[in-house]
Design a protein around this motif. Structure first.
Motif, PDB file in Angstrom:
ATOM      1  N   ALA A 209       0.853  -1.179   0.000  1.00  0.00           N
ATOM      2  CA  ALA A 209       0.000   0.000   0.000  1.00  0.00           C
ATOM      3  C   ALA A 209       0.895   1.237   0.000  1.00  0.00           C
ATOM      4  CB  ALA A 209      -0.896   0.000   1.234  1.00  0.00           C
ATOM      5  N   CYS A 210       0.545   2.217  -0.822  1.00  0.00           N
ATOM      6  CA  CYS A 210       1.301   3.483  -0.837  1.00  0.00           C
ATOM      7  C   CYS A 210       0.291   4.623  -0.877  1.00  0.00           C
ATOM      8  CB  CYS A 210       2.273   3.526  -2.004  1.00  0.00           C
ATOM      9  SG  CYS A 210       1.584   3.146  -3.621  1.00  0.00           S
ATOM     10  N   THR A 211      -0.543   4.666   0.151  1.00  0.00           N
ATOM     11  CA  THR A 211      -1.745   5.483   0.171  1.00  0.00           C
ATOM     12  C   THR A 211      -1.492   6.844   0.797  1.00  0.00           C
ATOM     13  OG1 THR A 211      -2.798   3.375   0.706  1.00  0.00           O
ATOM     14  CG2 THR A 211      -4.197   5.327   0.698  1.00  0.00           C
ATOM     15  N   MET A 212      -1.885   7.911   0.111  1.00  0.00           N
ATOM     16  CA  MET A 212      -1.751   9.235   0.714  1.00  0.00           C
ATOM     17  C   MET A 212      -2.580   9.313   1.988  1.00  0.00           C
ATOM     18  SD  MET A 212      -4.089  11.908  -1.489  1.00  0.00           S
ATOM     19  CE  MET A 212      -4.054  11.210  -3.128  1.00  0.00           C
ATOM     20  N   GLY A 213      -1.962   9.868   3.023  1.00  0.00           N
ATOM     21  CA  GLY A 213      -2.662  10.076   4.281  1.00  0.00           C
ATOM     22  C   GLY A 213      -2.692   8.887   5.211  1.00  0.00           C
ATOM     23  N   ALA A 214      -2.163   7.747   4.779  1.00  0.00           N
ATOM     24  CA  ALA A 214      -2.131   6.572   5.663  1.00  0.00           C
ATOM     25  C   ALA A 214      -0.993   6.710   6.675  1.00  0.00           C
ATOM     26  CB  ALA A 214      -1.967   5.299   4.845  1.00  0.00           C
ATOM     27  N   ASP A 215      -1.016   5.885   7.696  1.00  0.00           N
ATOM     28  CA  ASP A 215      -0.001   5.909   8.741  1.00  0.00           C
ATOM     29  C   ASP A 215       1.371   5.580   8.153  1.00  0.00           C
ATOM     30  OD1 ASP A 215       0.495   5.772  11.878  1.00  0.00           O
ATOM     31  OD2 ASP A 215       1.582   4.109  10.948  1.00  0.00           O
ATOM     32  N   LYS A 334      -3.509  15.076  21.233  1.00  0.00           N
ATOM     33  CA  LYS A 334      -2.437  16.066  21.334  1.00  0.00           C
ATOM     34  C   LYS A 334      -2.807  17.410  20.725  1.00  0.00           C
ATOM     35  CE  LYS A 334       1.546  12.955  21.570  1.00  0.00           C
ATOM     36  NZ  LYS A 334       2.816  12.536  20.901  1.00  0.00           N
ATOM     37  N   GLY A 335      -3.713  17.441  19.752  1.00  0.00           N
ATOM     38  CA  GLY A 335      -4.033  18.725  19.142  1.00  0.00           C
ATOM     39  C   GLY A 335      -4.398  18.587  17.684  1.00  0.00           C
ATOM     40  N   PRO A 336      -4.216  19.675  16.898  1.00  0.00           N
ATOM     41  CA  PRO A 336      -4.627  19.650  15.491  1.00  0.00           C
ATOM     42  C   PRO A 336      -3.942  18.525  14.706  1.00  0.00           C
ATOM     43  CG  PRO A 336      -4.125  21.883  16.182  1.00  0.00           C
ATOM     44  CD  PRO A 336      -3.682  20.977  17.297  1.00  0.00           C
ATOM     45  N   VAL A 337      -4.707  17.887  13.847  1.00  0.00           N
ATOM     46  CA  VAL A 337      -4.217  16.822  12.971  1.00  0.00           C
ATOM     47  C   VAL A 337      -4.359  17.314  11.538  1.00  0.00           C
ATOM     48  CG1 VAL A 337      -4.620  14.465  12.156  1.00  0.00           C
ATOM     49  CG2 VAL A 337      -4.896  15.017  14.584  1.00  0.00           C
ATOM     50  N   SER A 338      -3.394  17.025  10.681  1.00  0.00           N
ATOM     51  CA  SER A 338      -3.517  17.403   9.282  1.00  0.00           C
ATOM     52  C   SER A 338      -3.199  16.219   8.396  1.00  0.00           C
ATOM     53  CB  SER A 338      -2.614  18.591   8.949  1.00  0.00           C
ATOM     54  OG  SER A 338      -1.259  18.255   9.138  1.00  0.00           O
ATOM     55  N   LEU A 339      -3.795  16.208   7.215  1.00  0.00           N
ATOM     56  CA  LEU A 339      -3.611  15.146   6.235  1.00  0.00           C
ATOM     57  C   LEU A 339      -3.399  15.770   4.859  1.00  0.00           C
ATOM     58  CD1 LEU A 339      -6.375  12.602   7.347  1.00  0.00           C
ATOM     59  CD2 LEU A 339      -3.904  12.325   7.598  1.00  0.00           C
ATOM     60  N   PRO A 340      -2.716  15.060   3.952  1.00  0.00           N
ATOM     61  CA  PRO A 340      -2.434  15.621   2.630  1.00  0.00           C
ATOM     62  C   PRO A 340      -3.606  15.455   1.671  1.00  0.00           C
ATOM     63  CG  PRO A 340      -1.416  13.473   2.809  1.00  0.00           C
ATOM     64  CD  PRO A 340      -2.028  13.765   4.162  1.00  0.00           C
ATOM     65  N   LEU A 341      -3.757  16.434   0.798  1.00  0.00           N
ATOM     66  CA  LEU A 341      -4.762  16.344  -0.261  1.00  0.00           C
ATOM     67  C   LEU A 341      -4.181  15.801  -1.560  1.00  0.00           C
ATOM     68  CD1 LEU A 341      -6.714  19.673   0.279  1.00  0.00           C
ATOM     69  CD2 LEU A 341      -7.530  17.349   0.728  1.00  0.00           C
ATOM     70  N   SER A 342      -2.873  15.704  -1.639  1.00  0.00           N
ATOM     71  CA  SER A 342      -2.241  15.141  -2.830  1.00  0.00           C
ATOM     72  C   SER A 342      -0.941  14.486  -2.422  1.00  0.00           C
ATOM     73  CB  SER A 342      -1.996  16.225  -3.892  1.00  0.00           C
ATOM     74  OG  SER A 342      -1.067  17.177  -3.424  1.00  0.00           O
ATOM     75  N   ALA A 343      -0.310  13.803  -3.366  1.00  0.00           N
ATOM     76  CA  ALA A 343       0.950  13.122  -3.100  1.00  0.00           C
ATOM     77  C   ALA A 343       1.801  13.156  -4.354  1.00  0.00           C
ATOM     78  CB  ALA A 343       0.706  11.675  -2.665  1.00  0.00           C
ATOM     79  N   LYS A 344       3.099  13.156  -4.171  1.00  0.00           N
ATOM     80  CA  LYS A 344       4.007  13.117  -5.314  1.00  0.00           C
ATOM     81  C   LYS A 344       4.971  11.951  -5.148  1.00  0.00           C
ATOM     82  CE  LYS A 344       7.408  16.396  -3.421  1.00  0.00           C
ATOM     83  NZ  LYS A 344       8.164  17.656  -3.687  1.00  0.00           N
ATOM     84  N   PHE A 380      11.301   5.311  -8.321  1.00  0.00           N
ATOM     85  CA  PHE A 380      10.271   6.110  -7.659  1.00  0.00           C
ATOM     86  C   PHE A 380       9.105   5.176  -7.307  1.00  0.00           C
ATOM     87  CE2 PHE A 380      12.774   9.024 -10.143  1.00  0.00           C
ATOM     88  CZ  PHE A 380      12.875  10.159  -9.348  1.00  0.00           C
ATOM     89  N   VAL A 381       9.237   4.505  -6.183  1.00  0.00           N
ATOM     90  CA  VAL A 381       8.235   3.510  -5.792  1.00  0.00           C
ATOM     91  C   VAL A 381       7.587   3.858  -4.450  1.00  0.00           C
ATOM     92  CG1 VAL A 381       9.203   1.640  -7.169  1.00  0.00           C
ATOM     93  CG2 VAL A 381      10.065   2.018  -4.854  1.00  0.00           C
ATOM     94  N   GLY A 382       7.600   5.128  -4.119  1.00  0.00           N
ATOM     95  CA  GLY A 382       6.930   5.608  -2.921  1.00  0.00           C
ATOM     96  C   GLY A 382       6.352   6.989  -3.180  1.00  0.00           C
ATOM     97  N   PHE A 383       5.589   7.484  -2.217  1.00  0.00           N
ATOM     98  CA  PHE A 383       4.962   8.791  -2.337  1.00  0.00           C
ATOM     99  C   PHE A 383       5.187   9.591  -1.068  1.00  0.00           C
ATOM    100  CE2 PHE A 383       2.652   6.260  -5.389  1.00  0.00           C
ATOM    101  CZ  PHE A 383       2.386   7.144  -6.431  1.00  0.00           C
TER     102      PHE A 383
END
Length: 549
Positions: A209-215, A334-344, A380-383
């Motif tokens: 899995a190479c999912t944007m926003g995953a752990d 802990k406080g504010p959490v942020s996640l990406p809307l895109s990945a490269k 380039f096999v990751g994001f």
């Protein structure tokens, strides 16, 4: 009959054991849905343990009535690891369908005692049941195929690619799969395919899995598993690598490869989706230009290697899954959490590749090689995520869209409440659109909608636009994000997500207004609930945990 002998290598039949369709037809045919059922039922008569599996409340058939058939083989040891294996989501890629039948037979024959003891396995050999039975020798004619039957169709009977349906959930097959994930809850999902593209020197390519926003910690562990499997198979004489293609896509002697790139970071793909549920996933892509029996044999060997690794590291697998979930819970405290809307794409390593300059016949078959060139290329096999935004406390969905949206959210297993239960002390935020792109052509039956914008505490309504009343807010759906599947909820509901329900057209009647739709403007159908009484502020990304590569 060298080919038939090859697919039986390591799977030699005990007297009286059933044969797969390729085995009993001397490679002339691949299995239909009925063939798979007959084979698995014959196995059930031969040895105890294998049982049909149907998740509670899941569809039993496709739109055309083709049965959705799966089987469960519970481990005979204490607390076995749960794993799901999916095959034939693209029904022209038949190798996984045949290989997993062989694997189940071998487990029942007692050939892999550690796996039999420590795995609780659910398998679905013919996931795309409609495509499986629509066999035609002209399909994927560029690959060596079973000579009599040919192979099945890529898409389902409605023309949908089921491997793009994990978020929008348009097909019964997808609802079945999500019901399985909610009920069986496997620690890992394997999805078995065959490639289409580059001519390389690997017998099989694979991917985590190479999912944007995953752990990030779980993604790193997922990659470590496949690097270990890669090295094991390499030592056994079977070269494998991360799934991808050369850049340029069709290199020539004048323009040789300059890089290797993997596929996609969107959760709409089956290999990526489990990561948003804090679970592992494996993509298997047998090499299209190898012979059909080779492709079956390679897939079988790869599946067994992955299952073997998971069993050997089962305590670590469970620990990584548990810790990934814990990190999401801790982040909220802990406080504010942020996640990406895109990945490269990011370069993970440099690796030595064999580029094959092919000789093809008039049907596109690879019948020889002009030569092979060994090239060390950036891989380039990751994001890496980009365009991070703060995650709100939750989202509110307009009551008018409840009949359409609620079944999708429930299928995903999300916690959904009435708007009246939202935290009343937190600000309700309105989406201020700053840009949009409506696709000029349909993708998976949808004219997709990309939105840009920000969440603001103050609404900027258009003239005569319907207002949100207190009663509307209370009757809306409220989906909190501080739940175990909060990452998934964010990518489904934030209108800026390129896999959201807004992107997939669930709100088009309100968001896409064209000729003939001249009535008063409807309100934006999604609201956010802020983390505080103030308007949302920018936040930094969640820090990735340090992990061993």
């Amino acid at each position: 009959m060298r080919g038939l002998a090859l697919i039986l290598t390591g799977t030699s039949l005990f007297a009286g054991w059933p044969q797969t369709t390729p085995e009993r037809t001397e490679l002339r045919r691949t299995s239909t849905v009925a063939d798979v059922r007959a084979f698995m039922e014959a196995l059930r008569k031969q040895a105890p343990g294998l049982e049909p599996y149907q998740p509670k409340g899941a569809p039993r058939a496709t739109e055309t009535g083709k049965p959705l058939l799966a089987w469960r083989l519970k481990g005979v040891g204490k607390d076995p690891l749960r794993v799901y294996v999916n095959a034939n989501i693209h029904a022209g890629e038949v190798e996984g369908k045949e290989a997993i039948q062989q694997v189940v037979r071998e487990l029942l024959q007692g050939k892999h005692p550690e796996l039999r003891r420590n795995l609780d396995l659910v398998v679905m050999p013919a996931y795309n049941a409609d495509g499986t039975d629509a066999q035609d020798p002209s399909i994927r004619s560029y690959q060596p195929n079973p000579t009599e039957s040919g192979v099945g169709r890529r898409e389902n009977a409605q023309g949908l690619d089921l491997n793009r349906d994990l978020m929008k959930v348009a097909a019964p097959n997808t609802r079945w799969l999500l019901a399985m994930l909610n009920e069986f809850d496997p620690a890992a999902v394997l999805d078995l395919h065959t490639t289409n593209g580059s001519t390389h020197g690997f017998h099989l390519t694979h991917g985590p899995a190479c999912t944007m926003g995953a752990d990030e910690g779980l993604l790193s562990f997922n990659r470590k598993m496949l690097v270990d499997v890669r090295e094991q198979l390499k030592a056994e004489g079977m070269p494998t690598y991360d799934y991808g293609n050369f850049v340029p896509y069709r290199p020539t002697a004048e323009k040789p490869p300059t890089a290797w790139e993997t596929y996609d970071a969107h959760p709409r793909l089956l290999t990526n989706y489990p990561a948003l549920r804090n679970r592992l996933a494996v993509l298997s892509e047998s090499y299209v230009y190898r012979s059909w029996p080779d492709r079956i044999s390679d897939t079988r060997k790869f599946v067994l290697a992955c299952l073997g690794w998971m069993v050997e590291h089962r305590n670590e697998v469970r620990s990584q899954v548990r810790e990934a979930q814990g990190r999401w819970t801790t982040a909220w405290a802990k406080g504010p959490v942020s996640l990406p809307l895109s990945a490269k794409l990011k370069e993970v390593e440099r690796y030595a590749f064999d580029w094959v300059d092919p000789i093809r016949d008039d049907k596109g078959h690879l019948i020889g090689e002009k030569g092979r060139t060994r090239l060390e290329l950036p891989s380039f096999v990751g994001f890496e995520g980009q365009d991070y935004v703060e995650v709100p406390a939750g989202y509110l969905v307009d009551p008018a869209f409840v009949p359409k949206v609620l079944p999708i959210l429930q299928a995903h297993g999300l916690k959904v409440q009435l708007g009246a239960s939202r935290p009343k002390n937190l600000a309700v935020l309105h989406f201020q659109e700053s840009g949009r792109k409506l696709a000029p052509g349909a993708y998976q039956g949808v004219f997709t909608l990309e939105l840009q914008g920000t969440w603001k505490a103050e609404a900027t309504p258009k003239k005569q636009q319907a207002a949100w009343t207190s009663a509307d807010l209370d009757r809306a759906l409220y989906i909190p994000l501080d739940q175990p599947l909060g990452r998934l909820a964010f990518y489904l509901l934030d209108p800026r997500s390129s896999d959201s329900l807004a992107y997939w057209g669930a709100f088009h009647s309100a968001l896409v207004r064209g000729d003939g739709m001249w009535g008063e403007p409807p309100r934006f159908p999604i609201l956010a609930v802020g983390r505080s009484e103030a308007a949302a502020v920018s936040a930094t990304p969640m820090a990735a945990p340090k992990t061993q590569e």
